[in-house]
Design a protein around this motif. Structure first.
Motif, mmCIF file in Angstrom:
data_model
loop_
_atom_site.group_PDB
_atom_site.id
_atom_site.type_symbol
_atom_site.label_atom_id
_atom_site.label_comp_id
_atom_site.label_asym_id
_atom_site.label_seq_id
_atom_site.Cartn_x
_atom_site.Cartn_y
_atom_site.Cartn_z
ATOM 1 N N VAL A 195 -10.772 8.400 -20.512
ATOM 2 C CA VAL A 195 -10.565 7.909 -19.147
ATOM 3 C C VAL A 195 -11.654 8.404 -18.193
ATOM 4 N N PRO A 199 -13.289 7.748 -12.460
ATOM 5 C CA PRO A 199 -13.177 9.000 -11.698
ATOM 6 C C PRO A 199 -12.317 8.892 -10.441
ATOM 7 N N LEU A 201 -9.442 7.225 -10.210
ATOM 8 C CA LEU A 201 -8.101 6.776 -10.560
ATOM 9 C C LEU A 201 -7.023 7.678 -9.952
ATOM 10 N N LEU A 221 -9.291 13.387 -14.907
ATOM 11 C CA LEU A 221 -8.923 12.553 -13.748
ATOM 12 C C LEU A 221 -8.505 13.467 -12.601
ATOM 13 N N LEU A 224 -5.948 12.056 -9.990
ATOM 14 C CA LEU A 224 -4.759 11.358 -10.465
ATOM 15 C C LEU A 224 -3.487 11.928 -9.836
#
Length: 689
Positions: A195, A199, A201, A221, A224
């Motif tokens: 993932v 960056p 997210l 992340l 997040l």
């Protein structure tokens, strides 16, 4: 439009302004999009506009509960409030969309917890958000070009389950500006997929078994807030998850291989939601008590040995709104449960208490799961100590195997559940009576009790409020004053329900389902007192012979009642469904009947009452093929006099797995009879189109 107009004062000028709004003549919008929805959308507060557009991204093939959706809104920054009231404010936004009919409640789920969005409304919202968001299916031919040509803030993808139709994870890597990624269905993962390409997210939701490759890179992340790995194949979260300082929501529901939470989870000080339902988690790390921001904790496994935290560590979690405890049969020191301090959690509104089920598929206790008297007494003491706070709204008890229910469900004087609105109880293996502390609860709206094989009699104590008078009024207070719906199912040994006509109860009950018992009669009090009852379902009553005298009933379903002979005196009945009631011979006193559904694959002739005592407008039949052929013969057939007066008849016969393989369609005015059964072939014992 109704949702919009109800926001306005009921004045001629207020509604005229809406009628004359320039939006009705807006030309930039494609013709297939509804201008009335545009008007409703424009009337929304700006914060709810964002929530509405976001809702249209949710794939239709997956179930999203209200707290999941609200968590996504909060993670995206759409809910503007203090840390203390974000979920409450998000719930208001959710209910506002329901009020305006922009989302529609799914009636299969209680309390509006699941909603759907109409396709027309969804198309409108996706059109408005087209510059920032894309909702697509992996089978779309031009999806790859869309992902190359434009960068999105929000991306929602549905894929089929097979690998050949799945989308390659690598095809998403150009979407470096994503704040939300929702993926449902199979996605093709390769070693090294991660993932790290997203960056920005904030929200990641995947509903797929094949995402284990992503687990190790999740800690990359940094921004997040919302992590949902639903129905995934991961077995643990990465040890570095403690570095995700902004993480607020973790949903692992349905990830059955998941067994371990890393100790670093105790470093997630912003965590508000943790869902471990339908996982194989076998414990929670010690120190869990520091996560005092938690609002929702579901699937908490109860263990008292090893290095796992005990119920005592729930004590400091004073902000909890929802709590689900699993494995309560593992508690060996009942007094230790008091240290969870449930009664002190003033914000707790939803409580789920679960033990390992002892009942088999037949609804009886499995031989290897026989419960000793000592085990019964111990679980009774455990539950007695789990008394919830008085503001509890929703209670679910599953797998309880005590003989007596906890005192706080049986007390009518102290009313510890005085705010309770919804009650679910399932797999009560050893309970001998229904809770008798509920009938006076002022807000109770819904009761469902399933699988309680030890209950043989429901006595007057269930409706005990008829013996009590209000201290301020001289009249008798009716039992269950606000209950709208009740379901009692799987009480296999239930033989008697004591309720006399004069005992006042259930004054606003609208729907009642009774299923799987030995009752031979419906108590006279039900038909005499439940004067608002509109829908009644009677299923699998082995001894019931007659059903009669319900003045308010509009819809009735009777199914698998092998001895039912008579249905009579239902003056307001409009819809009747009869499924496998072979002895039903008398149907009368139903002058308002509009729709009749008869289902019995062994039915060889139409019942005599169809040509004598009823006059429905619509009849639907599921019957044997010979009977279908007789109906298809029309005026020359032996059944003509029984159905020719009906406006519309639809009849079907099964072949293999297709319940509607053969059909007859009949209309009386203008006359029309259509069938795919070759009647001449039937005379030779064969049916062909």
């Amino acid at each position: 439009m109704g949702g919009l107009l109800c926001q306005r004062d009921i004045k001629h000028r207020e509604w005229e302004i809406i009628l004359n709004d320039s939006i009705w003549s807006l030309s930039e919008m494609p013709e297939e999009l509804n201008h009335a929805i545009y008007l409703s959308y424009e009337d929304l507060p700006s914060c709810i506009k964002q929530c509405f557009l976001y809702y249209s991204l949710l794939p239709k093939s997956t179930l999203f509960y209200d707290n999941n959706i609200i968590g996504m809104w909060i993670s995206e920054g759409f809910v503007h409030g203090t840390s203390d009231n974000l979920e409450e404010l998000g719930s208001k936004y959710y209910k506002e969309l329901i009020l305006r009919n922009l989302i529609e409640t799914d009636t299969l789920y209680i309390d509006q917890c699941v909603c759907n969005m109409h396709d027309i409304v969804r198309s409108f919202a996706q059109f408005v958000a087209r510059d920032e968001a894309l909702a697509a299916h992996s089978a779309e031919t031009n999806l790859g070009s869309k992902l190359i040509a434009q960068k999105f803030l929000r991306l929602s993808l549905e894929s089929k389950s097979s690998e050949t139709d799945g989308l390659d994870w690598s095809s998403l890597q150009a979407q470096t500006t994503l704040r939300t990624l929702i993926s449902v269905g199979h996605i093709n993962m390769k070693p090294g997929d991660s993932v790290v390409h997203f960056p920005c997210l904030r929200t990641l939701h995947t509903d797929s078994a094949g995402v284990v490759a992503l687990a190790e890179s999740l800690h990359e992340l940094k921004h997040l807030r919302y992590l949902s790995l639903q129905n995934s194949d991961i077995s643990c979260l990465p040890n570095k998850i403690g570095k995700m300082k902004f993480l607020q929501y973790i949903n692992l529901r349905g990830s059955q291989q998941f067994v371990n939470l890393p100790h670093s989870i105790v470093k997630l000080g912003q965590l508000r939601y943790l869902n471990l339902i339908q996982t194989s988690i076998n414990g929670i790390p010690r120190g869990f008590c520091v996560l005092t921001n938690l609002r929702i904790l579901r699937g908490f496994p109860v263990l008292e040995d090893g290095d796992w935290c005990s119920l005592e560590e729930l004590g400091p979690l004073s902000q909890l709104n929802e709590l689900g405890l699993h494995g309560l049969e593992n508690v060996t020191a009942p007094l230790s449960t008091a240290k969870a301090k449930l009664v002190e959690k003033v914000h707790l509104t939803d409580l789920y208490l679960t033990c390992r089920g002892r009942l088999g598929n037949d609804g009886q206790i499995e031989e290897e799961d026989r419960v000793s008297e000592e085990e019964q007494q111990q679980i009774e003491r455990v539950f007695d100590e789990l008394c919830p706070p008085p503001n509890l709204d929703h209670l679910s008890v599953n797998g309880y195997f005590g003989r007596q229910l906890p005192w706080w469900m049986m007390s009518s004087e102290a009313m510890p559940l005085k705010s309770l609105r919804i009650l679910f109880a399932e797999d009560l293996a050893c309970c001998t009576q229904l809770p008798d502390g509920l009938c006076q609860l002022p807000y109770l709206e819904f009761i469902q009790i399933r699988r309680a094989p030890a209950i043989k009699c429901v006595g007057p104590e269930f409706l005990q409020s008829h013996n009590h008078q209000s201290p301020h009024h001289s009249h008798v207070v009716a039992a269950f004053p606000r209950l709208h719906e009740m379901k009692l199912a799987g009480m296999l040994e239930w033989e008697e329900w004591e309720w006399e006509e004069q005992v006042q109860a259930f004054p606003v009950l609208q729907k009642l389902t009774l299923q799987g018992c030995k009752l031979r009669r419906i108590p006279p009090g039900l038909s005499a007192q439940a004067k608002a009852l509109n829908i009644l379902c009677i299923i699998n009553f082995q001894g019931l012979i007659s059903l009669e005298n319900f003045a308010s009933l509009v819809e009735l379903e009777v199914a698998i009642n092998p001895n039912l002979v008579t249905i009579t005196n239902l003056p307001r009945l409009q819809k009747l469904t009869v499924f496998e009631c072979p002895k039903l011979k008398v149907l009368e006193g139903v002058p308002g009947l509009r729709r009749l559904v008869l289902k019995d694959s062994d039915m060889e002739t139409l019942p005599e009452y169809m040509g004598i005592s009823i006059n429905p407008r619509h009849v639907e039949l599921h019957c044997s093929l010979p009977l279908l052929a007789s109906i298809g013969a029309g005026q020359s057939g032996p059944e003509w006099d029984k159905f020719n007066h009906v406006e519309h008849v639809k009849a079907y016969a099964r072949e293999g797995d297709n319940p509607r393989k053969w059909y007859v369609s009949y209309a009386s005015n203008p006359y029309n009879l259509d069938t795919n059964v070759n009647l001449s072939s039937m005379s030779r014992g064969d049916a062909k189109i």
